[in-house]
Design a protein around this motif. Structure first.
Motif, PDB file in Angstrom:
ATOM      1  N   TYR A  10       0.827  -1.204   0.000  1.00 18.27           N
ATOM      2  CA  TYR A  10       0.000   0.000   0.000  1.00 18.27           C
ATOM      3  C   TYR A  10       0.863   1.257   0.000  1.00 18.27           C
ATOM      4  CZ  TYR A  10      -3.149   3.677   1.430  1.00 18.27           C
ATOM      5  OH  TYR A  10      -3.838   4.859   1.489  1.00 18.27           O
ATOM      6  N   PHE A  11       1.882   1.297   0.868  1.00 22.51           N
ATOM      7  CA  PHE A  11       2.720   2.482   0.954  1.00 22.51           C
ATOM      8  C   PHE A  11       3.631   2.621  -0.259  1.00 22.51           C
ATOM      9  CE2 PHE A  11       1.967   1.991   5.650  1.00 22.51           C
ATOM     10  CZ  PHE A  11       1.122   3.077   5.727  1.00 22.51           C
ATOM     11  N   ASP A  12       3.870   1.501  -0.984  1.00 23.15           N
ATOM     12  CA  ASP A  12       4.611   1.581  -2.235  1.00 23.15           C
ATOM     13  C   ASP A  12       3.720   1.965  -3.403  1.00 23.15           C
ATOM     14  OD1 ASP A  12       7.191   1.045  -1.432  1.00 23.15           O
ATOM     15  OD2 ASP A  12       6.887  -1.117  -1.453  1.00 23.15           O
ATOM     16  N   GLY A  13       2.391   1.943  -3.196  1.00 20.28           N
ATOM     17  CA  GLY A  13       1.461   2.287  -4.261  1.00 20.28           C
ATOM     18  C   GLY A  13       1.258   1.171  -5.271  1.00 20.28           C
ATOM     19  N   THR A  14       1.484  -0.101  -4.868  1.00 18.63           N
ATOM     20  CA  THR A  14       1.399  -1.216  -5.816  1.00 18.63           C
ATOM     21  C   THR A  14       0.229  -2.149  -5.535  1.00 18.63           C
ATOM     22  OG1 THR A  14       2.937  -2.521  -4.453  1.00 18.63           O
ATOM     23  CG2 THR A  14       3.895  -1.180  -6.210  1.00 18.63           C
ATOM     24  N   CYS A  15      -0.625  -1.844  -4.555  1.00 23.39           N
ATOM     25  CA  CYS A  15      -1.726  -2.767  -4.256  1.00 23.39           C
ATOM     26  C   CYS A  15      -2.922  -2.481  -5.160  1.00 23.39           C
ATOM     27  CB  CYS A  15      -2.132  -2.677  -2.787  1.00 23.39           C
ATOM     28  SG  CYS A  15      -2.735  -1.076  -2.277  1.00 23.39           S
ATOM     29  N   THR A  16      -3.816  -3.453  -5.260  1.00 24.36           N
ATOM     30  CA  THR A  16      -5.015  -3.331  -6.089  1.00 24.36           C
ATOM     31  C   THR A  16      -6.036  -2.454  -5.364  1.00 24.36           C
ATOM     32  OG1 THR A  16      -6.113  -5.233  -5.087  1.00 24.36           O
ATOM     33  CG2 THR A  16      -4.626  -5.665  -6.948  1.00 24.36           C
ATOM     34  N   PRO A  17      -7.080  -1.966  -6.070  1.00 29.52           N
ATOM     35  CA  PRO A  17      -8.123  -1.183  -5.388  1.00 29.52           C
ATOM     36  C   PRO A  17      -8.769  -1.940  -4.240  1.00 29.52           C
ATOM     37  CG  PRO A  17      -8.305  -0.899  -7.766  1.00 29.52           C
ATOM     38  CD  PRO A  17      -7.279  -1.970  -7.538  1.00 29.52           C
ATOM     39  N   GLN A  18      -8.950  -3.257  -4.409  1.00 24.28           N
ATOM     40  CA  GLN A  18      -9.547  -4.054  -3.337  1.00 24.28           C
ATOM     41  C   GLN A  18      -8.612  -4.113  -2.127  1.00 24.28           C
ATOM     42  OE1 GLN A  18      -9.309  -5.041  -6.539  1.00 24.28           O
ATOM     43  NE2 GLN A  18     -11.480  -4.773  -7.118  1.00 24.28           N
ATOM     44  N   GLU A  19      -7.312  -4.282  -2.396  1.00 27.17           N
ATOM     45  CA  GLU A  19      -6.339  -4.315  -1.306  1.00 27.17           C
ATOM     46  C   GLU A  19      -6.246  -2.953  -0.622  1.00 27.17           C
ATOM     47  OE1 GLU A  19      -3.162  -7.690  -2.856  1.00 27.17           O
ATOM     48  OE2 GLU A  19      -3.025  -5.633  -3.615  1.00 27.17           O
ATOM     49  N   GLU A  20      -6.360  -1.875  -1.418  1.00 29.49           N
ATOM     50  CA  GLU A  20      -6.328  -0.527  -0.855  1.00 29.49           C
ATOM     51  C   GLU A  20      -7.468  -0.324   0.134  1.00 29.49           C
ATOM     52  OE1 GLU A  20      -7.559   3.676  -2.678  1.00 29.49           O
ATOM     53  OE2 GLU A  20      -5.679   2.942  -3.517  1.00 29.49           O
ATOM     54  N   GLN A  21      -8.673  -0.770  -0.238  1.00 25.35           N
ATOM     55  CA  GLN A  21      -9.817  -0.652   0.661  1.00 25.35           C
ATOM     56  C   GLN A  21      -9.580  -1.447   1.938  1.00 25.35           C
ATOM     57  OE1 GLN A  21     -12.787   1.036   0.390  1.00 25.35           O
ATOM     58  NE2 GLN A  21     -12.042   2.072  -1.443  1.00 25.35           N
ATOM     59  N   GLN A  22      -8.979  -2.631   1.823  1.00 24.01           N
ATOM     60  CA  GLN A  22      -8.709  -3.465   2.983  1.00 24.01           C
ATOM     61  C   GLN A  22      -7.738  -2.767   3.941  1.00 24.01           C
ATOM     62  OE1 GLN A  22      -7.173  -7.348   1.982  1.00 24.01           O
ATOM     63  NE2 GLN A  22      -6.628  -7.834   4.114  1.00 24.01           N
ATOM     64  N   VAL A  23      -6.674  -2.168   3.382  1.00 20.24           N
ATOM     65  CA  VAL A  23      -5.693  -1.480   4.214  1.00 20.24           C
ATOM     66  C   VAL A  23      -6.316  -0.267   4.899  1.00 20.24           C
ATOM     67  CG1 VAL A  23      -3.538  -0.166   4.189  1.00 20.24           C
ATOM     68  CG2 VAL A  23      -3.724  -2.278   2.869  1.00 20.24           C
ATOM     69  N   LEU A  24      -7.093   0.514   4.159  1.00 19.80           N
ATOM     70  CA  LEU A  24      -7.711   1.707   4.732  1.00 19.80           C
ATOM     71  C   LEU A  24      -8.683   1.357   5.848  1.00 19.80           C
ATOM     72  CD1 LEU A  24      -8.271   3.885   1.548  1.00 19.80           C
ATOM     73  CD2 LEU A  24      -6.741   4.385   3.454  1.00 19.80           C
ATOM     74  N   ARG A  25      -9.446   0.280   5.651  1.00 18.74           N
ATOM     75  CA  ARG A  25     -10.361  -0.157   6.708  1.00 18.74           C
ATOM     76  C   ARG A  25      -9.580  -0.539   7.958  1.00 18.74           C
ATOM     77  NH1 ARG A  25     -13.281  -2.607   2.435  1.00 18.74           N
ATOM     78  NH2 ARG A  25     -12.187  -4.569   2.796  1.00 18.74           N
ATOM     79  N   TYR A  26      -8.439  -1.208   7.748  1.00 17.32           N
ATOM     80  CA  TYR A  26      -7.596  -1.612   8.881  1.00 17.32           C
ATOM     81  C   TYR A  26      -7.057  -0.385   9.613  1.00 17.32           C
ATOM     82  CZ  TYR A  26      -3.319  -2.800  11.325  1.00 17.32           C
ATOM     83  OH  TYR A  26      -2.335  -2.885  12.274  1.00 17.32           O
ATOM     84  N   LEU A  27      -6.460   0.547   8.860  1.00 16.19           N
ATOM     85  CA  LEU A  27      -5.857   1.725   9.476  1.00 16.19           C
ATOM     86  C   LEU A  27      -6.891   2.584  10.186  1.00 16.19           C
ATOM     87  CD1 LEU A  27      -3.285   2.826   6.743  1.00 16.19           C
ATOM     88  CD2 LEU A  27      -2.813   1.654   8.888  1.00 16.19           C
ATOM     89  N   ALA A  28      -8.049   2.751   9.575  1.00 15.59           N
ATOM     90  CA  ALA A  28      -9.084   3.597  10.160  1.00 15.59           C
ATOM     91  C   ALA A  28      -9.607   3.043  11.472  1.00 15.59           C
ATOM     92  CB  ALA A  28     -10.239   3.770   9.177  1.00 15.59           C
ATOM     93  N   GLY A  29      -9.421   1.735  11.705  1.00 15.16           N
ATOM     94  CA  GLY A  29      -9.970   1.121  12.903  1.00 15.16           C
ATOM     95  C   GLY A  29      -8.966   0.894  14.006  1.00 15.16           C
ATOM     96  N   GLN A  30      -7.693   1.339  13.812  1.00  8.99           N
ATOM     97  CA  GLN A  30      -6.663   1.036  14.801  1.00  8.99           C
ATOM     98  C   GLN A  30      -6.460   2.172  15.795  1.00  8.99           C
ATOM     99  OE1 GLN A  30      -5.340  -2.105  14.812  1.00  8.99           O
ATOM    100  NE2 GLN A  30      -6.962  -2.210  13.277  1.00  8.99           N
ATOM    101  N   ASP A  31      -6.010   1.778  17.004  1.00  3.40           N
ATOM    102  CA  ASP A  31      -5.587   2.816  17.932  1.00  3.40           C
ATOM    103  C   ASP A  31      -4.109   3.119  17.681  1.00  3.40           C
ATOM    104  OD1 ASP A  31      -3.837   1.097  19.458  1.00  3.40           O
ATOM    105  OD2 ASP A  31      -5.601   0.297  20.484  1.00  3.40           O
TER     106      ASP A  31
END
Length: 334
Positions: A10-31
């Motif tokens: 994700y931080f390299d900008g090489t993930c798919t749109p589906q993977e991007e959504q997965q990462v964003l959901r993870y980050l948005a939910g973390q403390d």
């Protein structure tokens, strides 16, 4: 925990749109602590998918997705020791930005994002930034400045967290407005200093030349207060009240050269600013902090060491300190 390889993609900008959504959901939910722990683990494993330049890449990727173009003072200029400290700050910033990022990406067809350029200063001296209108800003250590594109229409909008000295290019048709939390400082062509540290009880505007008006940013009906050269305006965050006084130290060179300038500053705030400048942690022995809370200091510190500055500040309040590494403990005099 999310797979670190996917986070690296994700931080390299090489993930798919589906993977991007997965990462964003993870980050948005973390403390903060869980994500910071992951970043620190990755820092110790430079051969991992997430390498030493993770700080710059994650901030750039996230804020470009949210706000557009971004500027970050190069992390290579700091030592490895302070790069790791900066990593913790960056991780916290990522978590604060991610919720907005996720909202913008999932709603991109409904709302056009505002483009902001952001500058950070993680060094021990002020950094000079020249804005698109040729206004100059000396950003104090540990401070952050954001601004929108100056298109020639409407106002020039600035956001400040921390402290900065401004030399604003005059443009009567396009006011220059600095937002510091709930305070808005409006200027045309002016030199002034703003102290807007998040942990301090007040925001302070010190006018050296020109003319500014200061008002609450969220109350359009409130009468703006006009400052003249030599005026200082203190805005108390808790009571939303303004207090005018006179500048005791007004030489711009002191602010722009890296001196620590304290204009009638509460001692507890002065101690914390020294700690932030020199990457120290302050602890107060029982009953000690109250000895500093009601006293203020007016002083300039230029080349002194952190221990010299702190000893001078604490002497005023009949206190002393003991230092172990980066930890400072303050005691009342016996």
């Amino acid at each position: 925990m999310i797979d670190k390889a996917l986070l690296g993609k994700y931080f390299d900008g090489t993930c798919t749109p589906q993977e991007e959504q997965q990462v964003l959901r993870y980050l948005a939910g973390q403390d903060h602590q869980e994500f910071i722990s992951l970043m620190e683990q990755s820092w110790e494993l430079p051969a991992d998918n997430i390498g030493e330049d993770i700080t710059r890449r994650m901030l750039t990727q996230l804020e470009m997705k949210t706000y557009g173009r971004k500027q970050v003072i190069p992390i290579e200029r700091a030592s490895r020791k302070w790069r790791k400290s900066w990593l913790r700050v960056a991780a916290a910033v990522v978590l604060m930005v991610t919720g907005t990022t996720y909202w913008f990406i999932t709603n991109r067809n409904h709302t056009a994002p505002i483009t902001w350029t952001t500058i950070y200063n993680d060094h021990n001296n002020p950094e000079l930034a020249v804005l698109p209108d040729n206004s100059k800003v000396w950003l104090a250590p540990g401070s952050k400045l954001s601004y929108t594109p100056f298109t020639g229409k409407g106002q020039r909008s600035i956001k400040l967290d921390g402290e900065a000295f401004f030399d604003v290019a005059q443009n009567a048709s396009q006011p220059f407005v600095v937002y510091t939390g709930k305070l808005a400082t409006r200027v045309l062509g002016t030199t002034f200093n703003i102290e807007a540290y998040p942990h301090e009880a007040a925001v302070r505007v010190s006018l050296v030349s020109g003319l500014v008006t200061v008002a609450s940013a969220d109350s359009a009906d409130q009468m703006a207060t006009r400052l003249h050269p030599g005026d200082v305006m203190d805005y108390e965050k808790s009571s939303h009240t303004f207090k005018r006084q006179q500048i005791k130290i007004s030489d711009p060179q002191e602010w722009t050269s890296g001196s620590l300038v304290f204009n009638d500053l509460p001692l507890t705030d002065a101690v914390q600013r020294v700690a932030a400048r020199y990457h120290l942690v302050i602890h107060y022995a029982k009953g000690t902090q109250s000895a500093l809370s009601d006293k203020k200091i007016t002083a300039i510190f230029r080349k002194e060491s952190s221990s010299e500055i702190l000893n001078n500040i604490l002497f005023i309040s009949n206190c002393y300190m003991q230092q172990r590494g980066e930890d400072i403990t303050v005691y009342n005099m016996p």
